[in-house]
Design an enzyme around this catalytic site. Structure first.
Site, PDB file in Angstrom:
ATOM      1  N   ASN A  36       0.864  -1.005  -0.123  1.00 34.99           N
ATOM      2  CA  ASN A  36       0.070  -0.143   0.083  1.00 34.99           C
ATOM      3  C   ASN A  36       0.872   1.247   0.004  1.00 34.99           C
ATOM      4  OD1 ASN A  36      -2.673   1.233  -0.147  1.00 34.99           O
ATOM      5  ND2 ASN A  36      -2.404   1.604   2.016  1.00 34.99           N
ATOM      6  N   ASP A  59       8.188  -8.940   3.147  1.00 38.26           N
ATOM      7  CA  ASP A  59       7.186  -8.958   3.835  1.00 38.26           C
ATOM      8  C   ASP A  59       7.391  -9.298   5.208  1.00 38.26           C
ATOM      9  OD1 ASP A  59       4.472 -10.108   5.154  1.00 38.26           O
ATOM     10  OD2 ASP A  59       3.777 -10.447   3.295  1.00 38.26           O
ATOM     11  N   PHE A  81       4.242  -0.419  12.193  1.00 43.43           N
ATOM     12  CA  PHE A  81       3.124   0.106  11.233  1.00 43.43           C
ATOM     13  C   PHE A  81       2.535  -0.781  10.441  1.00 43.43           C
ATOM     14  CE2 PHE A  81       5.894   3.986  12.150  1.00 43.43           C
ATOM     15  CZ  PHE A  81       5.259   4.777  12.984  1.00 43.43           C
ATOM     16  N   ASN A 100      -2.427 -11.274   7.366  1.00 38.66           N
ATOM     17  CA  ASN A 100      -1.242 -10.303   7.363  1.00 38.66           C
ATOM     18  C   ASN A 100      -0.872  -9.658   8.647  1.00 38.66           C
ATOM     19  OD1 ASN A 100       0.246  -8.646   5.104  1.00 38.66           O
ATOM     20  ND2 ASN A 100      -0.608  -6.992   6.544  1.00 38.66           N
ATOM     21  N   SER A 125      -5.352   1.422  17.188  1.00 36.81           N
ATOM     22  CA  SER A 125      -6.318   2.624  16.651  1.00 36.81           C
ATOM     23  C   SER A 125      -7.367   2.744  17.698  1.00 36.81           C
ATOM     24  CB  SER A 125      -6.642   1.955  15.439  1.00 36.81           C
ATOM     25  OG  SER A 125      -7.976   2.549  14.998  1.00 36.81           O
ATOM     26  N   TYR A 149     -10.826  -5.873  10.948  1.00 31.96           N
ATOM     27  CA  TYR A 149      -9.516  -4.898  11.040  1.00 31.96           C
ATOM     28  C   TYR A 149      -9.354  -4.601  12.472  1.00 31.96           C
ATOM     29  CZ  TYR A 149      -7.123  -0.515  11.461  1.00 31.96           C
ATOM     30  OH  TYR A 149      -6.037   0.373  11.865  1.00 31.96           O
ATOM     31  N   LYS A 153      -6.565  -5.471  15.490  1.00 31.12           N
ATOM     32  CA  LYS A 153      -5.699  -4.462  16.414  1.00 31.12           C
ATOM     33  C   LYS A 153      -5.879  -4.867  17.805  1.00 31.12           C
ATOM     34  CE  LYS A 153      -4.013  -1.701  13.336  1.00 31.12           C
ATOM     35  NZ  LYS A 153      -2.686  -1.921  13.102  1.00 31.12           N
ATOM     36  N   ASN A 179      -7.563  10.022  14.018  1.00 25.50           N
ATOM     37  CA  ASN A 179      -7.851  10.294  12.782  1.00 25.50           C
ATOM     38  C   ASN A 179      -6.864  11.224  12.018  1.00 25.50           C
ATOM     39  OD1 ASN A 179     -10.466   9.287  13.796  1.00 25.50           O
ATOM     40  ND2 ASN A 179     -11.359   9.595  11.784  1.00 25.50           N
ATOM     41  N   ARG A 292     -23.236   5.145   6.734  1.00 30.51           N
ATOM     42  CA  ARG A 292     -22.484   4.295   6.269  1.00 30.51           C
ATOM     43  C   ARG A 292     -22.602   3.110   7.382  1.00 30.51           C
ATOM     44  NH1 ARG A 292     -16.081   5.405   5.510  1.00 30.51           N
ATOM     45  NH2 ARG A 292     -16.092   5.776   7.632  1.00 30.51           N
ATOM     46  N   GLY A 294     -22.044   0.502   9.946  1.00 30.93           N
ATOM     47  CA  GLY A 294     -20.826   0.311  11.041  1.00 30.93           C
ATOM     48  C   GLY A 294     -20.349   1.306  11.507  1.00 30.93           C
TER      49      GLY A 294
HETATM   50  P1  NAD Z   1      -0.249   2.556   5.249  1.00 26.25           P
HETATM   51  O1  NAD Z   1      -1.160   1.631   4.488  1.00 26.25           O
HETATM   52  O2  NAD Z   1      -0.195   3.965   4.388  1.00 26.25           O
HETATM   53  O3  NAD Z   1       0.864   2.168   5.585  1.00 26.25           O
HETATM   54  C1  NAD Z   1       1.217   0.660   6.024  1.00 26.25           C
HETATM   55  C2  NAD Z   1       2.511   0.270   5.298  1.00 26.25           C
HETATM   56  O4  NAD Z   1       2.677  -0.877   5.672  1.00 26.25           O
HETATM   57  C3  NAD Z   1       2.271   0.649   3.746  1.00 26.25           C
HETATM   58  O5  NAD Z   1       3.542   0.931   3.355  1.00 26.25           O
HETATM   59  C4  NAD Z   1       2.176  -1.279   3.302  1.00 26.25           C
HETATM   60  O6  NAD Z   1       2.902  -1.319   2.021  1.00 26.25           O
HETATM   61  C5  NAD Z   1       2.993  -1.884   4.415  1.00 26.25           C
HETATM   62  N1  NAD Z   1       2.815  -3.548   4.572  1.00 26.25           N
HETATM   63  C6  NAD Z   1       1.537  -3.738   4.965  1.00 26.25           C
HETATM   64  N2  NAD Z   1       1.475  -5.050   5.314  1.00 26.25           N
HETATM   65  C7  NAD Z   1       2.829  -5.441   5.258  1.00 26.25           C
HETATM   66  C8  NAD Z   1       3.591  -6.734   5.385  1.00 26.25           C
HETATM   67  N3  NAD Z   1       2.947  -7.666   5.837  1.00 26.25           N
HETATM   68  N4  NAD Z   1       4.853  -6.692   5.152  1.00 26.25           N
HETATM   69  C9  NAD Z   1       5.765  -5.504   4.912  1.00 26.25           C
HETATM   70  N5  NAD Z   1       4.916  -4.200   4.706  1.00 26.25           N
HETATM   71  C10 NAD Z   1       3.662  -4.119   4.820  1.00 26.25           C
HETATM   72  O7  NAD Z   1      -1.117   2.856   6.489  1.00 26.25           O
HETATM   73  P2  NAD Z   1      -0.914   4.080   7.415  1.00 26.25           P
HETATM   74  O8  NAD Z   1      -2.076   4.885   7.632  1.00 26.25           O
HETATM   75  O9  NAD Z   1       0.373   4.839   7.457  1.00 26.25           O
HETATM   76  O10 NAD Z   1      -1.297   3.329   8.893  1.00 26.25           O
HETATM   77  C11 NAD Z   1       0.121   2.512   9.658  1.00 26.25           C
HETATM   78  C12 NAD Z   1      -0.453   1.877  10.786  1.00 26.25           C
HETATM   79  O11 NAD Z   1      -1.171   2.690  11.651  1.00 26.25           O
HETATM   80  C13 NAD Z   1      -1.397   0.367  10.491  1.00 26.25           C
HETATM   81  O12 NAD Z   1      -0.867  -0.560  11.357  1.00 26.25           O
HETATM   82  C14 NAD Z   1      -2.720   0.982  10.624  1.00 26.25           C
HETATM   83  O13 NAD Z   1      -3.624  -0.056  10.764  1.00 26.25           O
HETATM   84  C15 NAD Z   1      -2.623   1.939  11.828  1.00 26.25           C
HETATM   85  N6  NAD Z   1      -3.806   3.249  11.921  1.00 26.25           N
HETATM   86  C16 NAD Z   1      -3.892   4.029  10.732  1.00 26.25           C
HETATM   87  C17 NAD Z   1      -4.945   4.559  11.024  1.00 26.25           C
HETATM   88  C18 NAD Z   1      -4.999   5.716   9.930  1.00 26.25           C
HETATM   89  O14 NAD Z   1      -6.189   6.261   9.973  1.00 26.25           O
HETATM   90  N7  NAD Z   1      -4.198   5.970   8.977  1.00 26.25           N
HETATM   91  C19 NAD Z   1      -5.681   4.818  12.187  1.00 26.25           C
HETATM   92  C20 NAD Z   1      -5.209   4.041  13.242  1.00 26.25           C
HETATM   93  C21 NAD Z   1      -4.260   3.021  13.148  1.00 26.25           C
HETATM   94  N1  UDP Z   2     -17.331  10.075   6.001  1.00 25.18           N
HETATM   95  C1  UDP Z   2     -18.369  10.719   4.995  1.00 25.18           C
HETATM   96  N2  UDP Z   2     -17.935  10.632   3.494  1.00 25.18           N
HETATM   97  C2  UDP Z   2     -17.010   9.905   3.027  1.00 25.18           C
HETATM   98  C3  UDP Z   2     -16.100   9.619   4.239  1.00 25.18           C
HETATM   99  C4  UDP Z   2     -16.233   9.365   5.587  1.00 25.18           C
HETATM  100  O1  UDP Z   2     -19.290  11.318   5.479  1.00 25.18           O
HETATM  101  O2  UDP Z   2     -16.719   9.736   1.923  1.00 25.18           O
HETATM  102  C5  UDP Z   2     -17.622  10.576   7.317  1.00 25.18           C
HETATM  103  C6  UDP Z   2     -17.710   9.120   8.287  1.00 25.18           C
HETATM  104  O3  UDP Z   2     -19.237   8.757   8.100  1.00 25.18           O
HETATM  105  C7  UDP Z   2     -17.276   9.464   9.559  1.00 25.18           C
HETATM  106  C8  UDP Z   2     -16.293  10.423   9.398  1.00 25.18           C
HETATM  107  O4  UDP Z   2     -16.461  11.046   8.057  1.00 25.18           O
HETATM  108  O5  UDP Z   2     -18.461  10.091  10.321  1.00 25.18           O
HETATM  109  C9  UDP Z   2     -14.813   9.955   9.311  1.00 25.18           C
HETATM  110  O6  UDP Z   2     -14.742   8.925   8.386  1.00 25.18           O
HETATM  111  P1  UDP Z   2     -13.492   8.154   8.190  1.00 25.18           P
HETATM  112  O7  UDP Z   2     -13.609   6.964   7.401  1.00 25.18           O
HETATM  113  O8  UDP Z   2     -12.378   9.131   7.526  1.00 25.18           O
HETATM  114  O9  UDP Z   2     -12.877   7.806   9.676  1.00 25.18           O
HETATM  115  P2  UDP Z   2     -13.434   6.661  10.592  1.00 25.18           P
HETATM  116  O10 UDP Z   2     -15.026   6.378  10.610  1.00 25.18           O
HETATM  117  O11 UDP Z   2     -12.604   5.516  10.419  1.00 25.18           O
HETATM  118  O12 UDP Z   2     -13.065   7.276  11.969  1.00 25.18           O
END
Ligand code: NAD
Ligand code: UDP
Length: 332
Positions: A36, A59, A81, A100, A125, A149, A153, A179, A292, A294
Protein backbone atom coordinates in the site's frame (compact mmCIF):
# COMPACT_ATOMS: atom_id res chain seq x y z
CA UNK A 1 22.98 6.57 17.60
CA UNK A 2 20.10 4.16 18.11
CA UNK A 3 18.84 1.99 15.25
CA UNK A 4 15.09 1.84 14.82
CA UNK A 5 13.43 -0.75 12.60
CA UNK A 6 10.30 0.77 11.07
CA UNK A 7 7.93 -1.74 9.51
CA UNK A 8 5.60 -0.16 6.95
CA UNK A 9 7.97 2.81 6.83
CA UNK A 10 7.05 3.85 3.29
CA UNK A 11 3.35 4.11 4.24
CA UNK A 12 1.52 7.23 5.29
CA UNK A 13 2.20 7.44 9.04
CA UNK A 14 5.43 5.43 8.82
CA UNK A 15 7.08 7.80 6.33
CA UNK A 16 6.28 10.85 8.47
CA UNK A 17 7.67 9.07 11.52
CA UNK A 18 10.87 8.23 9.62
CA UNK A 19 11.39 11.98 9.03
CA UNK A 20 10.94 12.73 12.74
CA UNK A 21 13.28 9.88 13.68
CA UNK A 22 16.08 11.28 11.52
CA UNK A 23 15.39 14.78 12.89
CA UNK A 24 15.87 13.37 16.36
CA UNK A 25 19.16 11.63 15.53
CA UNK A 26 17.94 8.09 15.24
CA UNK A 27 19.15 5.79 12.49
CA UNK A 28 16.33 4.17 10.51
CA UNK A 29 15.93 0.80 8.83
CA UNK A 30 12.70 0.21 6.92
CA UNK A 31 10.95 -2.95 5.84
CA UNK A 32 7.94 -2.65 3.55
CA UNK A 33 6.41 -4.81 0.83
CA UNK A 34 4.82 -1.85 -1.03
CA UNK A 35 1.39 -3.46 -0.76
CA UNK A 36 0.00 0.00 0.00
CA UNK A 37 2.86 2.40 -0.75
CA UNK A 38 5.21 3.32 -3.55
CA UNK A 39 9.00 2.99 -3.93
CA UNK A 40 9.27 6.71 -4.82
CA UNK A 41 8.60 7.50 -1.12
CA UNK A 42 12.19 6.39 -0.47
CA UNK A 43 13.52 9.13 -2.79
CA UNK A 44 11.25 11.67 -1.13
CA UNK A 45 12.49 10.65 2.31
CA UNK A 46 16.06 11.15 1.13
CA UNK A 47 15.15 14.55 -0.32
CA UNK A 48 13.57 15.68 2.96
CA UNK A 49 16.09 14.26 5.42
CA UNK A 50 19.27 14.34 3.29
CA UNK A 51 20.00 10.99 4.91
CA UNK A 52 20.35 7.49 3.53
CA UNK A 53 17.50 5.19 4.56
CA UNK A 54 18.41 1.53 4.74
CA UNK A 55 15.57 -0.34 3.07
CA UNK A 56 14.52 -3.98 2.82
CA UNK A 57 11.72 -4.86 0.42
CA UNK A 58 9.69 -7.74 1.74
CA UNK A 59 6.96 -9.04 3.97
CA UNK A 60 7.10 -8.77 7.74
CA UNK A 61 5.68 -12.29 7.88
CA UNK A 62 8.96 -13.53 6.37
CA UNK A 63 11.07 -14.61 9.34
CA UNK A 64 14.06 -15.41 7.15
CA UNK A 65 14.18 -11.80 5.97
CA UNK A 66 13.60 -10.49 9.51
CA UNK A 67 16.50 -12.61 10.77
CA UNK A 68 18.69 -11.19 8.02
CA UNK A 69 17.72 -7.63 9.03
CA UNK A 70 18.56 -8.31 12.67
CA UNK A 71 21.85 -9.96 11.66
CA UNK A 72 22.90 -7.04 9.49
CA UNK A 73 21.79 -4.29 11.88
CA UNK A 74 21.88 -3.88 15.64
CA UNK A 75 18.23 -2.99 16.15
CA UNK A 76 17.44 -1.16 19.41
CA UNK A 77 13.67 -0.69 18.97
CA UNK A 78 10.93 -1.57 16.50
CA UNK A 79 8.00 0.60 15.44
CA UNK A 80 5.42 -1.65 13.82
CA UNK A 81 3.23 0.21 11.32
CA UNK A 82 2.96 -2.52 8.69
CA UNK A 83 -0.57 -3.80 8.34
CA UNK A 84 -3.70 -3.71 6.25
CA UNK A 85 -6.07 -0.99 7.41
CA UNK A 86 -9.25 -0.67 5.33
CA UNK A 87 -12.29 -1.46 7.46
CA UNK A 88 -14.65 -2.31 4.56
CA UNK A 89 -12.08 -4.49 2.81
CA UNK A 90 -11.47 -6.36 6.07
CA UNK A 91 -15.14 -7.38 6.16
CA UNK A 92 -14.83 -8.80 2.62
CA UNK A 93 -11.41 -10.40 3.13
CA UNK A 94 -11.14 -11.34 6.82
CA UNK A 95 -8.60 -14.12 6.29
CA UNK A 96 -6.20 -11.77 4.51
CA UNK A 97 -6.46 -9.30 7.37
CA UNK A 98 -5.92 -11.88 10.11
CA UNK A 99 -3.10 -13.49 8.12
CA UNK A 100 -1.28 -10.28 7.31
CA UNK A 101 -1.73 -8.33 10.52
CA UNK A 102 -1.51 -11.10 13.11
CA UNK A 103 1.12 -13.31 11.48
CA UNK A 104 3.43 -10.39 10.69
CA UNK A 105 3.28 -9.26 14.31
CA UNK A 106 3.95 -12.78 15.64
CA UNK A 107 6.88 -13.26 13.26
CA UNK A 108 8.34 -9.92 14.24
CA UNK A 109 8.01 -10.53 17.98
CA UNK A 110 9.55 -13.99 17.65
CA UNK A 111 12.60 -12.68 15.77
CA UNK A 112 12.91 -9.74 18.18
CA UNK A 113 12.91 -12.18 21.08
CA UNK A 114 15.59 -14.32 19.43
CA UNK A 115 17.70 -11.20 19.12
CA UNK A 116 16.94 -9.90 22.63
CA UNK A 117 15.45 -6.73 21.19
CA UNK A 118 12.51 -5.98 23.47
CA UNK A 119 11.42 -2.41 22.71
CA UNK A 120 8.24 -2.34 20.66
CA UNK A 121 5.81 0.37 19.58
CA UNK A 122 2.55 -0.83 18.05
CA UNK A 123 0.21 1.18 15.80
CA UNK A 124 -3.14 0.53 17.40
CA UNK A 125 -6.32 2.45 16.72
CA UNK A 126 -9.28 4.15 18.33
CA UNK A 127 -11.30 1.43 16.64
CA UNK A 128 -10.49 -0.84 19.63
CA UNK A 129 -12.97 1.19 21.72
CA UNK A 130 -15.86 -0.04 19.52
CA UNK A 131 -18.87 2.14 20.30
CA UNK A 132 -17.64 4.20 23.25
CA UNK A 133 -20.04 4.51 26.18
CA UNK A 134 -18.73 7.95 27.12
CA UNK A 135 -16.70 10.78 25.63
CA UNK A 136 -13.94 11.81 25.55
CA UNK A 137 -12.41 8.35 25.35
CA UNK A 138 -9.90 7.44 28.05
CA UNK A 139 -7.45 4.56 27.78
CA UNK A 140 -9.14 2.55 30.54
CA UNK A 141 -12.49 2.30 28.76
CA UNK A 142 -13.89 -1.11 27.65
CA UNK A 143 -12.62 -2.52 24.37
CA UNK A 144 -14.60 -4.19 21.59
CA UNK A 145 -14.60 -4.39 17.82
CA UNK A 146 -17.10 -4.29 15.01
CA UNK A 147 -15.02 -5.51 12.06
CA UNK A 148 -12.07 -7.83 11.30
CA UNK A 149 -9.61 -4.92 10.99
CA UNK A 150 -10.50 -3.77 14.50
CA UNK A 151 -10.31 -7.35 15.73
CA UNK A 152 -6.74 -7.68 14.47
CA UNK A 153 -5.77 -4.53 16.41
CA UNK A 154 -7.46 -5.77 19.57
CA UNK A 155 -5.98 -9.27 19.24
CA UNK A 156 -2.49 -7.86 18.76
CA UNK A 157 -2.94 -5.69 21.86
CA UNK A 158 -3.91 -8.86 23.78
CA UNK A 159 -0.90 -10.75 22.43
CA UNK A 160 1.37 -7.92 23.52
CA UNK A 161 -0.16 -7.76 26.99
CA UNK A 162 0.33 -11.54 27.37
CA UNK A 163 3.90 -11.25 26.17
CA UNK A 164 4.59 -8.54 28.73
CA UNK A 165 3.00 -10.61 31.51
CA UNK A 166 5.34 -13.49 30.61
CA UNK A 167 8.45 -11.32 30.50
CA UNK A 168 8.54 -7.91 32.17
CA UNK A 169 11.79 -6.97 30.48
CA UNK A 170 9.81 -5.98 27.35
CA UNK A 171 9.00 -2.31 26.79
CA UNK A 172 5.76 -2.11 24.86
CA UNK A 173 3.84 0.94 23.80
CA UNK A 174 0.31 0.57 22.46
CA UNK A 175 -0.48 3.80 20.63
CA UNK A 176 -4.13 4.19 19.76
CA UNK A 177 -4.33 6.65 16.88
CA UNK A 178 -7.40 8.71 16.18
CA UNK A 179 -7.85 10.16 12.64
CA UNK A 180 -4.56 11.23 11.05
CA UNK A 181 -4.72 13.77 8.22
CA UNK A 182 -2.37 16.28 6.53
CA UNK A 183 1.22 15.84 5.46
CA UNK A 184 4.82 17.01 5.85
CA UNK A 185 5.32 20.72 5.14
CA UNK A 186 7.49 19.92 2.08
CA UNK A 187 4.41 18.28 0.48
CA UNK A 188 6.75 15.53 -0.73
CA UNK A 189 5.11 12.79 1.33
CA UNK A 190 1.47 12.47 2.34
CA UNK A 191 -1.59 10.27 2.18
CA UNK A 192 -1.79 8.72 -1.26
CA UNK A 193 -4.32 5.89 -1.19
CA UNK A 194 -4.83 3.59 -4.16
CA UNK A 195 -8.25 3.77 -5.84
CA UNK A 196 -11.28 5.57 -4.44
CA UNK A 197 -10.56 6.70 -0.88
CA UNK A 198 -12.61 5.39 2.05
CA UNK A 199 -11.66 8.09 4.51
CA UNK A 200 -13.06 11.57 4.68
CA UNK A 201 -10.08 13.86 4.08
CA UNK A 202 -8.60 11.89 1.15
CA UNK A 203 -12.08 11.99 -0.40
CA UNK A 204 -12.52 15.74 0.18
CA UNK A 205 -9.19 16.56 -1.48
CA UNK A 206 -10.10 14.49 -4.53
CA UNK A 207 -13.36 16.44 -4.86
CA UNK A 208 -11.44 19.69 -4.37
CA UNK A 209 -9.05 18.83 -7.20
CA UNK A 210 -11.84 17.67 -9.51
CA UNK A 211 -10.75 14.02 -9.49
CA UNK A 212 -14.06 12.99 -7.92
CA UNK A 213 -17.35 14.80 -8.59
CA UNK A 214 -19.02 14.98 -5.20
CA UNK A 215 -18.53 14.12 -1.54
CA UNK A 216 -21.14 11.81 -0.02
CA UNK A 217 -21.77 12.72 3.59
CA UNK A 218 -22.81 9.52 5.30
CA UNK A 219 -25.84 10.60 7.34
CA UNK A 220 -26.94 13.82 9.03
CA UNK A 221 -29.23 12.29 11.63
CA UNK A 222 -26.68 11.30 14.27
CA UNK A 223 -26.95 12.63 17.80
CA UNK A 224 -24.17 15.18 17.23
CA UNK A 225 -23.92 18.98 16.98
CA UNK A 226 -25.15 19.07 13.34
CA UNK A 227 -26.19 15.45 12.79
CA UNK A 228 -23.02 14.40 10.94
CA UNK A 229 -20.34 12.12 12.39
CA UNK A 230 -17.77 13.58 14.78
CA UNK A 231 -14.12 12.49 14.85
CA UNK A 232 -10.79 13.54 16.34
CA UNK A 233 -8.60 14.57 13.38
CA UNK A 234 -4.91 14.83 14.17
CA UNK A 235 -2.13 16.18 11.97
CA UNK A 236 0.10 13.30 10.91
CA UNK A 237 3.26 15.23 11.85
CA UNK A 238 1.98 15.61 15.43
CA UNK A 239 1.18 11.90 15.42
CA UNK A 240 4.67 11.07 14.15
CA UNK A 241 6.24 13.16 16.94
CA UNK A 242 4.27 11.11 19.48
CA UNK A 243 6.37 8.09 18.46
CA UNK A 244 9.59 9.91 19.35
CA UNK A 245 8.25 10.68 22.82
CA UNK A 246 7.22 7.06 23.16
CA UNK A 247 10.71 5.82 22.23
CA UNK A 248 12.28 8.19 24.76
CA UNK A 249 10.02 6.74 27.45
CA UNK A 250 11.55 3.27 27.05
CA UNK A 251 14.64 4.44 28.94
CA UNK A 252 12.87 6.64 31.48
CA UNK A 253 9.81 4.59 32.35
CA UNK A 254 10.06 0.99 31.13
CA UNK A 255 7.07 -1.35 30.91
CA UNK A 256 3.84 -1.66 28.95
CA UNK A 257 1.99 1.58 28.34
CA UNK A 258 -1.15 2.55 26.45
CA UNK A 259 -1.79 6.01 25.04
CA UNK A 260 -4.42 7.73 22.95
CA UNK A 261 -2.86 9.87 20.25
CA UNK A 262 -5.53 12.42 19.42
CA UNK A 263 -6.16 16.12 19.94
CA UNK A 264 -9.18 15.88 22.22
CA UNK A 265 -11.26 17.93 19.73
CA UNK A 266 -14.21 16.43 17.91
CA UNK A 267 -15.16 17.90 14.53
CA UNK A 268 -18.21 16.98 12.48
CA UNK A 269 -18.09 16.13 8.78
CA UNK A 270 -19.81 19.43 7.99
CA UNK A 271 -17.30 21.34 10.11
CA UNK A 272 -14.50 19.62 8.20
CA UNK A 273 -16.04 20.61 4.88
CA UNK A 274 -16.63 24.22 5.97
CA UNK A 275 -13.11 24.61 7.38
CA UNK A 276 -11.60 23.08 4.24
CA UNK A 277 -13.59 25.48 2.06
CA UNK A 278 -12.59 28.52 4.10
CA UNK A 279 -8.89 27.72 4.43
CA UNK A 280 -8.44 26.80 0.78
CA UNK A 281 -10.95 29.24 -0.65
CA UNK A 282 -12.73 26.57 -2.65
CA UNK A 283 -16.23 25.04 -2.75
CA UNK A 284 -16.74 21.36 -2.06
CA UNK A 285 -19.69 19.71 -3.75
CA UNK A 286 -21.45 17.45 -1.32
CA UNK A 287 -24.69 15.62 -0.78
CA UNK A 288 -26.16 13.89 2.24
CA UNK A 289 -26.57 10.14 1.75
CA UNK A 290 -27.42 7.13 3.91
CA UNK A 291 -25.38 6.33 6.99
CA UNK A 292 -22.38 4.10 6.31
CA UNK A 293 -22.91 0.70 7.96
CA UNK A 294 -20.81 0.26 11.08
CA UNK A 295 -20.15 3.98 11.64
CA UNK A 296 -20.48 5.44 15.11
CA UNK A 297 -21.76 8.95 15.86
CA UNK A 298 -18.82 10.39 17.77
CA UNK A 299 -15.28 9.42 18.63
CA UNK A 300 -12.68 11.68 20.22
CA UNK A 301 -9.81 11.17 22.61
CA UNK A 302 -8.96 12.32 26.02
CA UNK A 303 -5.32 13.26 25.41
CA UNK A 304 -4.70 13.90 29.13
CA UNK A 305 -2.80 10.72 29.97
CA UNK A 306 -0.27 11.03 27.17
CA UNK A 307 0.30 14.70 28.03
CA UNK A 308 0.80 13.92 31.69
CA UNK A 309 3.20 11.04 31.05
CA UNK A 310 5.04 12.05 27.88
CA UNK A 311 4.47 15.83 27.74
CA UNK A 312 3.18 15.25 24.20
CA UNK A 313 0.25 17.09 22.75
CA UNK A 314 -0.88 17.88 19.24
CA UNK A 315 0.21 21.37 18.15
CA UNK A 316 -1.30 21.79 14.69
CA UNK A 317 -4.76 23.13 13.99
CA UNK A 318 -7.60 21.90 11.83
CA UNK A 319 -6.72 24.73 9.43
CA UNK A 320 -3.16 23.34 9.09
CA UNK A 321 -4.58 19.87 8.40
CA UNK A 322 -6.96 21.15 5.68
CA UNK A 323 -4.33 23.30 4.01
CA UNK A 324 -1.63 20.64 3.99
CA UNK A 325 -3.93 17.89 2.74
CA UNK A 326 -5.05 20.04 -0.20
CA UNK A 327 -1.54 21.20 -1.13
CA UNK A 328 -0.30 17.62 -1.16
CA UNK A 329 -3.16 16.42 -3.36
CA UNK A 330 -2.59 19.25 -5.83
CA UNK A 331 0.96 17.98 -6.34
CA UNK A 332 -0.13 14.42 -7.19
P1 NAD B 1 -0.39 2.63 5.13
O1 NAD B 1 -1.13 1.57 4.40
O2 NAD B 1 -0.12 3.91 4.43
O3 NAD B 1 1.02 2.05 5.63
C1 NAD B 1 1.20 0.70 5.97
C2 NAD B 1 2.45 0.21 5.25
O4 NAD B 1 2.69 -1.13 5.60
C3 NAD B 1 2.31 0.26 3.72
O5 NAD B 1 3.45 0.92 3.19
C4 NAD B 1 2.25 -1.21 3.30
O6 NAD B 1 2.85 -1.40 2.03
C5 NAD B 1 3.01 -1.88 4.41
N1 NAD B 1 2.64 -3.26 4.71
C6 NAD B 1 1.40 -3.76 4.97
N2 NAD B 1 1.51 -5.09 5.25
C7 NAD B 1 2.82 -5.40 5.18
C8 NAD B 1 3.55 -6.60 5.40
N3 NAD B 1 2.95 -7.74 5.74
N4 NAD B 1 4.90 -6.56 5.24
C9 NAD B 1 5.52 -5.41 4.88
N5 NAD B 1 4.90 -4.25 4.69
C10 NAD B 1 3.55 -4.25 4.84
O7 NAD B 1 -1.15 2.87 6.50
P2 NAD B 1 -0.97 4.03 7.57
O8 NAD B 1 -2.14 4.92 7.50
O9 NAD B 1 0.39 4.59 7.50
O10 NAD B 1 -1.12 3.17 8.91
C11 NAD B 1 0.00 2.64 9.59
C12 NAD B 1 -0.49 1.80 10.75
O11 NAD B 1 -1.31 2.61 11.60
C13 NAD B 1 -1.36 0.61 10.34
O12 NAD B 1 -1.05 -0.47 11.18
C14 NAD B 1 -2.76 1.10 10.61
O13 NAD B 1 -3.64 0.04 10.91
C15 NAD B 1 -2.56 1.99 11.83
N6 NAD B 1 -3.61 3.03 11.94
C16 NAD B 1 -3.86 3.87 10.89
C17 NAD B 1 -4.87 4.83 11.00
C18 NAD B 1 -5.19 5.74 9.84
O14 NAD B 1 -6.27 6.32 9.84
N7 NAD B 1 -4.32 5.92 8.86
C19 NAD B 1 -5.60 4.94 12.18
C20 NAD B 1 -5.31 4.07 13.25
C21 NAD B 1 -4.29 3.12 13.11
N1 UDP C 1 -17.38 10.21 5.92
C1 UDP C 1 -18.27 10.75 5.01
N2 UDP C 1 -18.00 10.60 3.68
C2 UDP C 1 -16.91 9.94 3.22
C3 UDP C 1 -16.00 9.39 4.17
C4 UDP C 1 -16.28 9.53 5.52
O1 UDP C 1 -19.27 11.36 5.38
O2 UDP C 1 -16.73 9.80 2.01
C5 UDP C 1 -17.63 10.40 7.37
C6 UDP C 1 -17.80 9.11 8.15
O3 UDP C 1 -19.14 8.69 8.14
C7 UDP C 1 -17.31 9.54 9.55
C8 UDP C 1 -16.23 10.58 9.24
O4 UDP C 1 -16.50 11.05 7.91
O5 UDP C 1 -18.35 10.17 10.27
C9 UDP C 1 -14.82 10.04 9.29
O6 UDP C 1 -14.76 8.87 8.47
P1 UDP C 1 -13.36 8.15 8.18
O7 UDP C 1 -13.66 6.96 7.33
O8 UDP C 1 -12.38 9.14 7.65
O9 UDP C 1 -12.83 7.73 9.62
P2 UDP C 1 -13.41 6.67 10.68
O10 UDP C 1 -14.88 6.55 10.47
O11 UDP C 1 -12.68 5.42 10.41
O12 UDP C 1 -13.09 7.25 12.00
Amino acid sequence: MKNILVTGGTGYIGSHTVVELFDNNYNVIIIDNFSNSKPKVLDKLKEITKKEVKFYEGDVQDKTLLRQIFRENKIDSVIHFAGLKAVGESVEKPLEYYQNNIVSTLSLLEVMKENKCKNFIFSSSATVYGTPNKLPITEDMPLSTTNPYGSTKLMIEMILKDLYTSDKSWNISLLRYFNPVGCHHSYLIGEDPNGIPNNLMPYIVKVATGKLPILNIFGNDYDTKDGTGVRDYIHVVDLAKGHIKSLEEFDKNPGLVIYNLGTGNGYSVLEMVKTFEKVNNIKINYKITERRPGDIASCYASPDKVYKKLKWKAEKTLEDMCKDAYQFEKKQ
